[in-house]
Each structure stands twice: as structure tokens, then as C-alpha cells.
Design a protein around this motif. Structure first.
Motif, mmCIF file in Angstrom:
data_model
loop_
_atom_site.group_PDB
_atom_site.id
_atom_site.type_symbol
_atom_site.label_atom_id
_atom_site.label_comp_id
_atom_site.label_asym_id
_atom_site.label_seq_id
_atom_site.Cartn_x
_atom_site.Cartn_y
_atom_site.Cartn_z
ATOM 1 N N ALA A 32 0.887 -1.163 0.000
ATOM 2 C CA ALA A 32 0.000 0.000 0.000
ATOM 3 C C ALA A 32 0.924 1.211 0.000
ATOM 4 O O ALA A 32 1.714 1.400 0.926
ATOM 5 N N ILE A 33 0.863 1.982 -1.068
ATOM 6 C CA ILE A 33 1.650 3.196 -1.233
ATOM 7 C C ILE A 33 0.639 4.330 -1.137
ATOM 8 O O ILE A 33 -0.273 4.403 -1.960
ATOM 9 N N TYR A 34 0.772 5.204 -0.136
ATOM 10 C CA TYR A 34 -0.323 6.136 0.082
ATOM 11 C C TYR A 34 0.125 7.512 0.556
ATOM 12 O O TYR A 34 1.239 7.697 1.034
ATOM 13 N N LYS A 35 -0.784 8.447 0.358
ATOM 14 C CA LYS A 35 -0.592 9.819 0.797
ATOM 15 C C LYS A 35 -1.887 10.252 1.482
ATOM 16 O O LYS A 35 -2.969 10.151 0.898
ATOM 17 N N GLU A 36 -1.756 10.675 2.707
ATOM 18 C CA GLU A 36 -2.912 11.140 3.480
ATOM 19 C C GLU A 36 -3.012 12.656 3.396
ATOM 20 O O GLU A 36 -2.068 13.305 2.979
ATOM 21 N N PRO A 37 -4.144 13.237 3.786
ATOM 22 C CA PRO A 37 -5.329 12.605 4.360
ATOM 23 C C PRO A 37 -6.208 11.981 3.283
ATOM 24 O O PRO A 37 -6.250 12.455 2.155
ATOM 25 N N PHE A 38 -6.910 10.908 3.670
ATOM 26 C CA PHE A 38 -7.758 10.210 2.711
ATOM 27 C C PHE A 38 -9.084 10.923 2.465
ATOM 28 O O PHE A 38 -9.578 10.930 1.365
ATOM 29 N N GLY A 39 -9.703 11.476 3.477
ATOM 30 C CA GLY A 39 -11.024 12.094 3.323
ATOM 31 C C GLY A 39 -12.116 11.043 3.346
ATOM 32 O O GLY A 39 -11.867 9.855 3.564
ATOM 33 N N ASP A 40 -13.356 11.465 3.116
ATOM 34 C CA ASP A 40 -14.504 10.542 3.151
ATOM 35 C C ASP A 40 -14.477 9.543 2.000
ATOM 36 O O ASP A 40 -14.924 8.414 2.136
ATOM 37 N N VAL A 41 -13.986 9.994 0.856
ATOM 38 C CA VAL A 41 -13.853 9.128 -0.323
ATOM 39 C C VAL A 41 -12.372 9.107 -0.698
ATOM 40 O O VAL A 41 -11.775 10.152 -0.937
ATOM 41 N N THR A 42 -11.779 7.920 -0.729
ATOM 42 C CA THR A 42 -10.343 7.770 -0.978
ATOM 43 C C THR A 42 -10.100 7.396 -2.432
ATOM 44 O O THR A 42 -10.760 6.507 -2.971
ATOM 45 N N ASN A 43 -9.154 8.067 -3.054
ATOM 46 C CA ASN A 43 -8.718 7.704 -4.407
ATOM 47 C C ASN A 43 -7.839 6.462 -4.310
ATOM 48 O O ASN A 43 -6.865 6.456 -3.563
ATOM 49 N N VAL A 44 -8.181 5.410 -5.063
ATOM 50 C CA VAL A 44 -7.454 4.140 -4.978
ATOM 51 C C VAL A 44 -7.158 3.622 -6.379
ATOM 52 O O VAL A 44 -8.037 3.582 -7.240
ATOM 53 N N ARG A 45 -5.921 3.206 -6.574
ATOM 54 C CA ARG A 45 -5.516 2.470 -7.778
ATOM 55 C C ARG A 45 -5.106 1.076 -7.335
ATOM 56 O O ARG A 45 -4.283 0.921 -6.440
ATOM 57 N N ILE A 46 -5.681 0.046 -7.953
ATOM 58 C CA ILE A 46 -5.253 -1.338 -7.756
ATOM 59 C C ILE A 46 -4.363 -1.658 -8.944
ATOM 60 O O ILE A 46 -4.835 -1.709 -10.076
ATOM 61 N N HIS A 47 -3.085 -1.862 -8.683
ATOM 62 C CA HIS A 47 -2.133 -2.084 -9.777
ATOM 63 C C HIS A 47 -1.477 -3.451 -9.606
ATOM 64 O O HIS A 47 -0.867 -3.724 -8.580
ATOM 65 N N SER A 48 -1.614 -4.288 -10.613
ATOM 66 C CA SER A 48 -0.988 -5.610 -10.572
ATOM 67 C C SER A 48 0.437 -5.530 -11.111
ATOM 68 O O SER A 48 0.685 -4.885 -12.138
ATOM 69 N N GLU A 49 1.312 -6.197 -10.415
ATOM 70 C CA GLU A 49 2.735 -6.209 -10.770
ATOM 71 C C GLU A 49 2.941 -6.550 -12.242
ATOM 72 O O GLU A 49 2.302 -7.457 -12.779
ATOM 73 N N CYS A 50 3.858 -5.818 -12.864
ATOM 74 C CA CYS A 50 4.272 -6.089 -14.238
ATOM 75 C C CYS A 50 5.767 -5.789 -14.307
ATOM 76 O O CYS A 50 6.161 -4.664 -14.612
ATOM 77 N N LEU A 51 6.587 -6.763 -13.995
ATOM 78 C CA LEU A 51 8.032 -6.543 -13.956
ATOM 79 C C LEU A 51 8.544 -6.002 -15.284
ATOM 80 O O LEU A 51 9.310 -5.039 -15.317
ATOM 81 N N THR A 52 8.083 -6.581 -16.385
ATOM 82 C CA THR A 52 8.590 -6.148 -17.691
ATOM 83 C C THR A 52 8.190 -4.708 -17.995
ATOM 84 O O THR A 52 8.972 -3.959 -18.572
ATOM 85 N N GLY A 53 7.001 -4.308 -17.609
ATOM 86 C CA GLY A 53 6.555 -2.941 -17.855
ATOM 87 C C GLY A 53 6.997 -1.977 -16.770
ATOM 88 O O GLY A 53 7.629 -0.951 -17.047
ATOM 89 N N ASP A 54 6.684 -2.296 -15.519
ATOM 90 C CA ASP A 54 6.952 -1.387 -14.401
ATOM 91 C C ASP A 54 8.435 -1.123 -14.211
ATOM 92 O O ASP A 54 8.845 0.019 -13.996
#
Length: 190
Positions: A32-54
Motif C-alpha cells: 500500500a503506497i499512500y498519501k494522506e489525508p484520505f477524506g470521506d472518499v479515498t482515491n485508490v488504484r489497484i495495480h498488478s505487478e508487471c516486472l517487464t513494464g513497471d
């Protein structure tokens, strides 16, 4: 399954200053890589590992571009990137490279996965529910183009989908077309 949770650490990066926490699920360790404060609604990205791309910068996919766009968005608006260790839509690195070899022979990503005995997408999102519950997050804006992610979460209310629009290149045009036409990804909204 028992989940081990790390301490919180600072993570300064070229995209911003974040906090980071790891979640160990069996042999897989997610972040979990994050920056607070989250607020009532949190912006979330679910990112699946991609060694070749990332890590290597492969042009065959849009993974690195999506990850970088998400980190920049989180830096500006706060929220979280959940980095899942589900390489190659959860078929693993060895099988992903075998799928690449089949793609080199003309198969698309889905055909290659099927040839290897896998579904088009083997990912699951239970650990995401666990991580969001851990942080007390109940409402999110989900940064995604993938409709399966919208349906895969059980413990949160998705308030809005935030599209991540990436310009295709000559190496990933076919890959993106398959994602849109066969997997229902929403790729052309801004």
C-alpha cells in the motif's frame, strides 16, 4: 489465511512523498503506497505487478504508464496505490514470458493465456478488501479502466471510476485493442 503486516515507512520517490506498508499473504507480498489525508472518499488504484513494464519499461503493455499516472494522481489528490504481486494477470513471470513467446507467433494476450491453460485473467481481489478494511476505507474513487476491478471489491462502495487514459504506441496497440474489445476495458474516456 493469515496476513502479516509491516510497519509504516516513508517512501520519497520521483513522483512524490508517500507512506508505504507491506502485506504478506502466503508467499506474495503486496504494498500500500499512500498519501494522506484520505477524506470521506479515498482515491485508490489497484495495480498488478508487471516486472517487464513497471521495472524494465516494456512497450508491449501500458502498465508502467498507468502506474506512473496513478502515483502522480495520488501525489496531487491523496489516496492509495495498492500494488498487487499478481504478475501477468496472476499467471506468474515464467508463464507470462511463455505467453509473450506465443504472442510473438501471432496469438493475442487472451489466446496465449488460454494456450497455456489459464483464463484470460486469473487475478483476485480479496487482499485488496483486506487492505482497505485495514485502513478503514469504505468509499473509494477507483482509478481503473478495468470493469472486473469494479466488480471484484466487496467491502467498499465505489463512488466513481477515474479513467487512466494512456496513448498507445506501435508495440501495444493490439494489446490495448484486445483489452477494450474482448475484456471490456474502457480506454477512450478522458
Amino acid at each position: 489465511m493469515k496476513i502479516e503486516i509491516s510497519n509504516i515507512a516513508n517512501l520519497p520517490s520521483r513522483f512524490g512523498k508517500y507512506k508505504i506498508k507491506a502485506f504478506k499473504e502466503g508467499f506474495k507480498e503486496h504494498l500500500a503506497i499512500y498519501k494522506e489525508p484520505f477524506g470521506d472518499v479515498t482515491n485508490v488504484r489497484i495495480h498488478s505487478e508487471c516486472l517487464t513494464g513497471d521495472a524494465i519499461g516494456s512497450l508491449k503493455c501500458d502498465c508502467r504508464d498507468q502506474l506512473e499516472a496513478s502515483l502522480k494522481f495520488i501525489e496531487e489528490h491523496s489516496g492509495m496505490v495498492i500494488y498487487l504481486r499478481q504478475e501477468g494477470r496472476n499467471i506468474g513471470l515464467l508463464n507470462k514470458i511463455n505467453a509473450y513467446a506465443l504472442q510473438d507467433k501471432g496469438l493475442d494476450t487472451i489466446e496465449a493465456n488460454h494456450q497455456l491453460g489459464f483464463k484470460a485473467d486469473e487475478r483476485t481481489y480479496e487482499i485488496v478488501d483486506f487492505i482497505l478494511k485495514h485502513f478503514g476505507i469504505t468509499k473509494i474513487n477507483l482509478l481503473t479502466n478495468n470493469p472486473l476491478k469494479l466488480m471484484g471489491l466487496k467491502c467498499v462502495e465505489v463512488i466513481a471510476r477515474v479513467p487512466i487514459v494512456i496513448e498507445p504506441n506501435e508495440f501495444n496497440e493490439g494489446y490495448l485493442r484486445v483489452k477494450k474489445e474482448q475484456m471490456g476495458h474502457i480506454l477512450d474516456e478522458k
